[in-house]
Motif scaffolding. Structure first.
Motif, mmCIF file in Angstrom:
data_model
loop_
_atom_site.group_PDB
_atom_site.id
_atom_site.type_symbol
_atom_site.label_atom_id
_atom_site.label_comp_id
_atom_site.label_asym_id
_atom_site.label_seq_id
_atom_site.Cartn_x
_atom_site.Cartn_y
_atom_site.Cartn_z
ATOM 1 N N UNK A 193 -1.971 5.088 3.011
ATOM 2 C CA UNK A 193 -3.239 4.944 3.478
ATOM 3 C C UNK A 193 -3.971 3.454 3.230
ATOM 4 N N UNK A 194 -3.296 2.196 3.340
ATOM 5 C CA UNK A 194 -3.701 1.100 2.735
ATOM 6 C C UNK A 194 -3.855 -0.055 3.963
ATOM 7 N N UNK A 195 -4.983 -0.817 3.765
ATOM 8 C CA UNK A 195 -4.889 -2.144 4.443
ATOM 9 C C UNK A 195 -4.285 -3.188 3.442
ATOM 10 N N UNK A 196 -4.438 -4.432 3.848
ATOM 11 C CA UNK A 196 -4.043 -5.557 3.224
ATOM 12 C C UNK A 196 -4.983 -6.472 3.287
ATOM 13 N N UNK A 197 -6.037 -6.896 2.420
ATOM 14 C CA UNK A 197 -6.845 -7.957 2.367
ATOM 15 C C UNK A 197 -6.735 -8.885 1.507
#
Length: 706
Positions: A193-197
């Protein structure tokens, strides 16, 4: 233009009772029963199939037997392969996404037709033709590993993408140099459950949980999310914890950066509705500033202009509004309106220095362009009535892209010139489907308590409304999710063959804002089922169809919808498809991230009243002996770690044990697949081919007559 394949029409000829009984004879696999009894506020509740929650040898044996039983039954449907061939033929057209710019390149996804996964391409002024950038079809032998996310740093020279193996929510992150396309760092594992910023060229923020113990990866609870910063060139074990964990336990955490990379934004939540909001100014020393406390509202940062943040929120605005917050004093009581709330639900994107407001009116989109002060620039003319996605981009963009679709129009891509306010179609799929030969009408019907509900009904022109049309009634009804018109090859084949596809926008969704969502939650959840039942009764009363020709369908929360409806009203429809459903409402919160769904459902531990309410409609607990349930195909997957397959297993076992008539109960269990995202094209065609052919077969249709 005539279709390039022969369209099949349905011959409504019925089986003799002898043949039908022969097809439906035979005993079901036997699941082991136990003596488990749970106590809820003094009430004893038996759970005889508790062992099906575990990956035990007995469960594996039963699953294998169920797979064999279902495949044997489906193999006897005379036109099963014919339906799949129709799907495959119509599916085989080029699909191209809206493009997006990163650095010196413009990227887009393309699927040649039947590729397992879409391929990411790119082009630039230096390239004569578009080149393949990443091909997920090469990630695994059968195309069951998908690319679930990709993010580029601001210069576009670095990218990180996450992959899902077998449909699992547990991902890996791979980091590459975009010029060479070579991996430049270790693969990050156990990400969920992750974005990548990205923060410059230094590294990026991502989120994950501590991985459950061995043997419970697909079912163990995950409730303490953590935001990490991964610095390029270092080991994942050295990644710095930025937010969350034991000191700040939150079930869901997301990290993002404003486009200028000045502000790091953290959204924190314990359920799927309502969040805290934290912001850190990376140009200054100091810690995070909490803008939103508690979980009573939703708020997300859309853009910034220096120290001013633009925030989308439903605070004091159930239909949503855009506000401005100055970081010198950013608390909600100091927020000022940029785009105020209206009577219609608002969605916001930004690009080219402007805001694009998408308003949903009876599930149909309208778009307006605003400047940064909230001044209306223009109403944007759209290609027709339907669903719009896009209108987002970087602040320097002169054009933005959007896609348009509805139930009878395949998705097309448009380029919008921000200054001129004009749109031009840039990609139109060539599909063997004549939209002008189909009807997509909207009606309104009345639910049990008098609430007016909209419904889209889709079918081929000239269809005779005699109550004998095979009809799929599909809906969702939860988590503030709106069902808007979208083209589907599966629905196209269904309609080509004389079927009706109907979608009511029932309560629990987001079509009319927060009030509509809340009207289908907790101890108002039965409103959702009553709306669905009323939709079916409307279709039957108007002779679109009748009980013997109706199928109920839904996935995930929609699987609960079907399971609850068929146990409340087993006489409503002939066929039921509860897909990857939440079906044990007393224990859903014990698995993976299920506890986060409590805003919509409540839990059996909350109070005796909540327990009683959940038990009164929980599909697993409301299967009764002596009742004739619809012909049912329960759909689940072995790698579903969102809604664990135990829900489907237990419901199936209960139905098979207690079914009182010849209507079959099948469990269709997909191997190497998860909750739905990332499945290969073959898997999608296989499942939907079985769904359509089973529906027609159980409605008594003997053959597809050319």
């Amino acid at each position: 233009m005539k279709l390039r394949y022969t369209v099949l029409s349905i011959s409504l000829m019925f089986f003799t009772n002898t043949y039908a009984q022969k097809m439906k004879s035979g005993s079901y696999p036997k699941a082991e029963k136990g003596s488990q009894v749970d106590n809820y506020f003094g009430t004893q509740v038996a759970d005889p199939y508790r062992d099906l929650e575990n990956d035990s040898p007995a469960t594996k044996k039963w699953v294998d037997e169920e797979v064999a039983y279902s495949q044997d039954y489906l193999s006897k449907i005379p036109y099963r392969q014919e339906i799949k061939d129709q799907l495959k033929k119509l599916w085989n057209y080029e699909k191209i996404s809206a493009p997006f710019k990163e650095g010196a390149y413009t990227y887009f996804y393309k699927n040649d037709g039947l590729q397992a996964q879409s391929v990411l391409y790119r082009n630039s002024r230096r390239l004569k033709t578009a080149e393949v950038f990443l091909d997920p079809n090469k990630f695994s032998e059968k195309g069951t590993t998908s690319m679930s996310n990709i993010s580029f740093n601001k210069k576009g020279n670095l990218a990180a993408y996450s992959i899902s193996e077998g449909g699992s929510d547990w991902n890996k992150i791979i980091i590459i140099d975009t010029e060479t396309k070579k991996q430049i760092d270790d693969t990050l594992v156990d990400v969920k459950f992750s974005g990548i910023a990205w923060q410059g060229d230094e590294g990026f923020y991502y989120s994950s949980y501590d991985k459950p113990k061995e043997g419970t990866v697909l079912s163990g609870m995950t409730d303490k999310h953590k935001v990490y910063f991964h610095k390029l060139g270092t080991k994942q074990s050295e990644d710095k914890l930025i937010f969350g964990g034991e000191k700040m336990p939150r079930r869901y955490l997301g990290a993002s950066l404003t486009e200028d990379e000045r502000f790091l934004v953290i959204t924190a939540a314990n359920a799927t509705n309502g969040n805290e909001l934290y912001v850190k100014d990376l140009q200054k020393t100091g810690d995070f500033v909490q803008l939103v406390k508690g979980f009573d509202i939703n708020a997300s940062v859309i853009d910034n202009d220096g120290e001013n943040l633009f925030i989308y929120t439903d605070k004091d605005a159930p239909n949503g509004r855009l506000v401005k917050a100055n970081m010198a004093n950013p608390t909600p009581d100091k927020w000022t309106n940029v785009i105020p709330e209206t009577e219609n639900v608002l969605g916001i994107t930004s690009g080219g220095g402007y805001f694009f407001a998408t308003y949903m009116i009876d599930a149909i989109d309208q778009v307006k362009q605003y400047d940064k002060t909230g001044k209306l620039v223009r109403n944007i003319e759209l290609p027709g009535k339907g669903n719009i996605a896009g209108f987002g981009g970087k602040s320097s963009d002169q054009d933005v892209y959007f896609t348009f679709t509805n139930y009878v129009t395949p998705s097309s891509v448009y380029r919008y010139n921000i200054a001129a306010g004009t749109s031009r179609q840039t990609q139109r799929p060539i599909v063997d489907f004549q939209s002008e030969n189909f009807v997509s009408e909207q009606v309104f019907f009345t639910s049990k308590d008098g609430t007016k509900i909209p419904m889209m009904i889709n079918y081929k022109k000239g269809l005779k409304m005699d109550g004998k049309n095979p009809t799929i009634l599909y809906s969702y009804g939860g988590f503030n999710i709106s069902l808007q018109p979208a083209f589907s090859v599966v629905n196209a084949i269904w309609m080509e063959n004389g079927g009706i596809y109907a979608v009511p926008n029932i309560r629990g969704g987001g079509e009319y804002g927060k009030k509509w969502h809340d009207a289908g939650t907790k101890q108002q959840k039965k409103n959702v089922f009553e709306d669905f039942i009323a939709a079916g009764e409307y279709l039957q009363s108007k002779a679109y169809t009748s009980k013997d020709y109706m199928a109920l369908s839904g996935r995930s929360n929609g699987g609960l919808l079907v399971g609850a409806t068929m146990t409340m009203r087993p006489d409503l429809a002939k066929v039921a498809f509860p897909g990857v459903g939440v079906l044990d409402m007393l224990r859903y919160n014990k698995f993976t991230a299920g506890a986060g769904w409590s805003y919509d459902y409540g839990t059996a531990e909350d109070s005796k009243e909540m327990f009683d309410y959940l038990k009164s409609y929980s599909p697993v607990h409301n299967v009764k002996k002596g009742v004739c349930y619809p012909s049912t195909m329960i759909i689940t997957s072995d790698h579903d770690d969102r809604v664990v397959p135990a829900h489907s297993f237990k419901f199936g076992a209960e139905l098979q044990e207690k079914q009182s008539c010849k209507n079959p109960i099948l469990l269709r269990i997909e191997k190497n697949a998860g909750h739905g995202a990332g499945r290969s094209t073959d898997q999608v065609i296989g499942e939907n081919g079985d769904l359509l052919s089973f529906a027609l077969f159980e409605m008594g249709i003997k053959s597809l007559k050319k």
